[in-house]
Design a protein around this motif. Sequence first.
Motif, PDB file in Angstrom:
ATOM      1  N   LEU A   1       0.854  -1.184   0.000  1.00  0.00           N
ATOM      2  CA  LEU A   1       0.000   0.000   0.000  1.00  0.00           C
ATOM      3  C   LEU A   1       0.890   1.234   0.000  1.00  0.00           C
ATOM      4  CD1 LEU A   1      -2.940   1.107   0.226  1.00  0.00           C
ATOM      5  CD2 LEU A   1      -2.549   1.216   2.709  1.00  0.00           C
ATOM      6  N   LEU A   2       0.907   1.949  -1.124  1.00  0.00           N
ATOM      7  CA  LEU A   2       1.714   3.151  -1.249  1.00  0.00           C
ATOM      8  C   LEU A   2       0.822   4.373  -1.045  1.00  0.00           C
ATOM      9  CD1 LEU A   2       3.796   2.180  -4.411  1.00  0.00           C
ATOM     10  CD2 LEU A   2       4.342   1.781  -2.004  1.00  0.00           C
ATOM     11  N   PRO A   3       1.196   5.274  -0.157  1.00  0.00           N
ATOM     12  CA  PRO A   3       0.339   6.411   0.150  1.00  0.00           C
ATOM     13  C   PRO A   3       0.410   7.504  -0.904  1.00  0.00           C
ATOM     14  CG  PRO A   3       2.347   6.526   1.433  1.00  0.00           C
ATOM     15  CD  PRO A   3       2.408   5.232   0.673  1.00  0.00           C
ATOM     16  N   PRO A   4      -0.608   8.348  -0.969  1.00  0.00           N
ATOM     17  CA  PRO A   4      -0.568   9.470  -1.909  1.00  0.00           C
ATOM     18  C   PRO A   4       0.469  10.510  -1.486  1.00  0.00           C
ATOM     19  CG  PRO A   4      -2.490   9.625  -0.479  1.00  0.00           C
ATOM     20  CD  PRO A   4      -1.847   8.303  -0.190  1.00  0.00           C
ATOM     21  N   HIS A   5       0.932  11.271  -2.476  1.00  0.00           N
ATOM     22  CA  HIS A   5       1.820  12.424  -2.268  1.00  0.00           C
ATOM     23  C   HIS A   5       3.239  12.046  -1.869  1.00  0.00           C
ATOM     24  CE1 HIS A   5      -2.137  14.173  -2.263  1.00  0.00           C
ATOM     25  NE2 HIS A   5      -2.402  13.804  -1.029  1.00  0.00           N
ATOM     26  N   VAL A   6       3.562  10.754  -1.792  1.00  0.00           N
ATOM     27  CA  VAL A   6       4.909  10.340  -1.387  1.00  0.00           C
ATOM     28  C   VAL A   6       5.602   9.727  -2.613  1.00  0.00           C
ATOM     29  CG1 VAL A   6       6.292   8.933   0.176  1.00  0.00           C
ATOM     30  CG2 VAL A   6       4.119   9.905   0.962  1.00  0.00           C
ATOM     31  N   PRO A   7       6.701  10.313  -3.093  1.00  0.00           N
ATOM     32  CA  PRO A   7       7.360   9.805  -4.304  1.00  0.00           C
ATOM     33  C   PRO A   7       7.876   8.386  -4.133  1.00  0.00           C
ATOM     34  CG  PRO A   7       8.111  12.025  -3.803  1.00  0.00           C
ATOM     35  CD  PRO A   7       7.330  11.555  -2.612  1.00  0.00           C
ATOM     36  N   HIS A   8       7.819   7.626  -5.220  1.00  0.00           N
ATOM     37  CA  HIS A   8       8.345   6.270  -5.235  1.00  0.00           C
ATOM     38  C   HIS A   8       8.714   5.908  -6.670  1.00  0.00           C
ATOM     39  CE1 HIS A   8       4.016   5.856  -6.046  1.00  0.00           C
ATOM     40  NE2 HIS A   8       4.359   4.834  -6.814  1.00  0.00           N
TER      41      HIS A   8
END
Length: 289
Positions: free
Chosen positions: A87-94
Amino acid sequence: MGRDCRPAHPRVLYVPCVAASPSQQRNVSAWRPRVPGVLEVFHAHFVEYAYPMHVHDSWTLLIVDDGAVRYDLDRHERGTPHDTVTLLPPHVPHNGSPATPGGFRKRVLYLDSTHLGDEFIGAAVDQPDLRDPLLRLRVGQLHGALVGDGEEFEAASRLALVAERLRTRLRATDVPRPPRADPPLARQLRELLDERLVDGIALDEAARLVHAHPAHLVRAFSAAFGMPPHRYLTARRVERARRLLLDGLPPGEVATATGFYDQAHLTRHFKKLVGVPPGRYRLSGGSGP
């Protein structure tokens, strides 16, 4: 003649093996279902394609069916073995790249804040990869319902159970800490970029508005968000382009509506961030069932 790699599901973009080297094999299926909370369903098989650093304005719920993905999130290296839910959160670069020789096959849901609010971002950054067999089973079942026509009620029901499980896991792993405050200069520039997403803004004008030297402003933004401001702006534009393409708009109109100079400009950046050109992406699912 090469062997036929045509996928079984009609939404999957067909990439013939005879015309593609291993590094070019990219099967993609994308559509927007009529299920509240789900912005996009994205199924893909990539062999050697690597995502550059980018950002979404939505939650990214990911399972890997074959192979594995390595990625960086909040300056920490992570991985997605097939038995986890990521689960990758919004607004966080990856970013993301294959961790196995045969690439990876993944299924992704992009979710709005209907079921997961911003209060869970910190916990998701700390522990994005969840080893939870029941959650993994439920996410797979949700994808099965989203593929079938006329199964919106089942999909919504399964999404409710998945979201409940995610919230429970995130609350259990969350460590109380003060809210993260973005540096003022970086936050002000991000707000300007979000406001001028289509029209854009010159760096000199942005620097004047926030009372900073242009070079200092770029350094502050890059240090705070892990990517330079021009890459953030491009990623946000591509994110909007994905939604419009799945609504059925042709790439030429989408380019104008999302701030790109022309269709070729959109295509160059879209292919880099999504893995396929916008025209193929649009045809892979259209506007959904």
